[in-house]
Write a protein that holds these residues in place. Structure first.
Motif, PDB file in Angstrom:
ATOM      1  N   ARG A  24       0.862  -1.183   0.000  1.00 41.37           N
ATOM      2  CA  ARG A  24       0.000   0.000   0.000  1.00 41.37           C
ATOM      3  C   ARG A  24       0.898   1.234   0.000  1.00 41.37           C
ATOM      4  O   ARG A  24       1.765   1.380   0.856  1.00 41.37           O
ATOM      5  CB  ARG A  24      -0.888   0.016   1.237  1.00 41.37           C
ATOM      6  N   LEU A  33      -2.838   0.521  -4.127  1.00 40.41           N
ATOM      7  CA  LEU A  33      -2.553  -0.856  -3.756  1.00 40.41           C
ATOM      8  C   LEU A  33      -1.959  -1.544  -4.980  1.00 40.41           C
ATOM      9  O   LEU A  33      -2.592  -1.579  -6.043  1.00 40.41           O
ATOM     10  CB  LEU A  33      -3.839  -1.557  -3.313  1.00 40.41           C
ATOM     11  N   VAL A  49       0.621  -5.113   2.862  1.00 42.24           N
ATOM     12  CA  VAL A  49      -0.780  -5.509   2.980  1.00 42.24           C
ATOM     13  C   VAL A  49      -0.823  -7.022   3.034  1.00 42.24           C
ATOM     14  O   VAL A  49      -0.254  -7.704   2.179  1.00 42.24           O
ATOM     15  CB  VAL A  49      -1.608  -4.988   1.780  1.00 42.24           C
ATOM     16  N   GLU A  50      -1.478  -7.534   4.032  1.00 37.48           N
ATOM     17  CA  GLU A  50      -1.532  -8.979   4.212  1.00 37.48           C
ATOM     18  C   GLU A  50      -2.394  -9.670   3.162  1.00 37.48           C
ATOM     19  O   GLU A  50      -2.028 -10.698   2.604  1.00 37.48           O
ATOM     20  CB  GLU A  50      -2.071  -9.303   5.608  1.00 37.48           C
ATOM     21  N   ALA A  80      -6.005  -8.995   0.224  1.00 43.42           N
ATOM     22  CA  ALA A  80      -7.078  -8.203  -0.371  1.00 43.42           C
ATOM     23  C   ALA A  80      -8.021  -9.175  -1.057  1.00 43.42           C
ATOM     24  O   ALA A  80      -7.592 -10.184  -1.610  1.00 43.42           O
ATOM     25  CB  ALA A  80      -6.521  -7.204  -1.365  1.00 43.42           C
TER      26      ALA A  80
END
Length: 113
Positions: free
Chosen positions: A3, A65, A97-98, A100
């Motif tokens: 991100r 992202l 970011v883990e 989405a």
């Protein structure tokens, strides 16, 4: 995934988006108008003869992202726009970011982009 978040003067939004979209990397972007303050932001304005202190500036926050592989390329493109200006002030924040999930299809991770 990564991100990338940056806050800058609103007049730069079209140029920043143009440069990021020109990279043609899979990404999700959102822009919003925010109020920004730091130690040098407060300034005095005069309205109808009365002076008052304005502690905030209206700026644009752009959140992008992207996949981990493309992240550095996007950051360099954003910084390139502000290098042209030399007077632009702001910060680019990069964080991991883990996961989405695309709501419509249920795709996860980089496939959600």
């Amino acid at each position: 995934m990564t991100r990338i978040e940056t806050t800058f003067e609103s007049r730069w939004l079209p140029r920043v988006m143009e440069v990021v979209l020109a990279l043609r990397v899979p990404s999700q972007m959102s822009a919003s108008e925010v109020r920004f303050a730091d130690r040098g932001t407060a300034h005095q304005e005069i309205y109808r003869g009365s002076a008052y202190l304005v502690p905030w500036q209206v700026r644009t926050r752009l959140e992008i992202l992207v996949g981990d592989v493309e992240a550095e390329q996007v950051v360099e493109a954003i910084l390139g726009v502000f290098d042209e200006a030399r007077k632009a002030d702001g910060v680019v924040v990069v964080s991991g970011v883990e996961d989405a999930i695309r709501i419509r299809t249920g795709q996860r991770g980089d496939y959600a982009l």
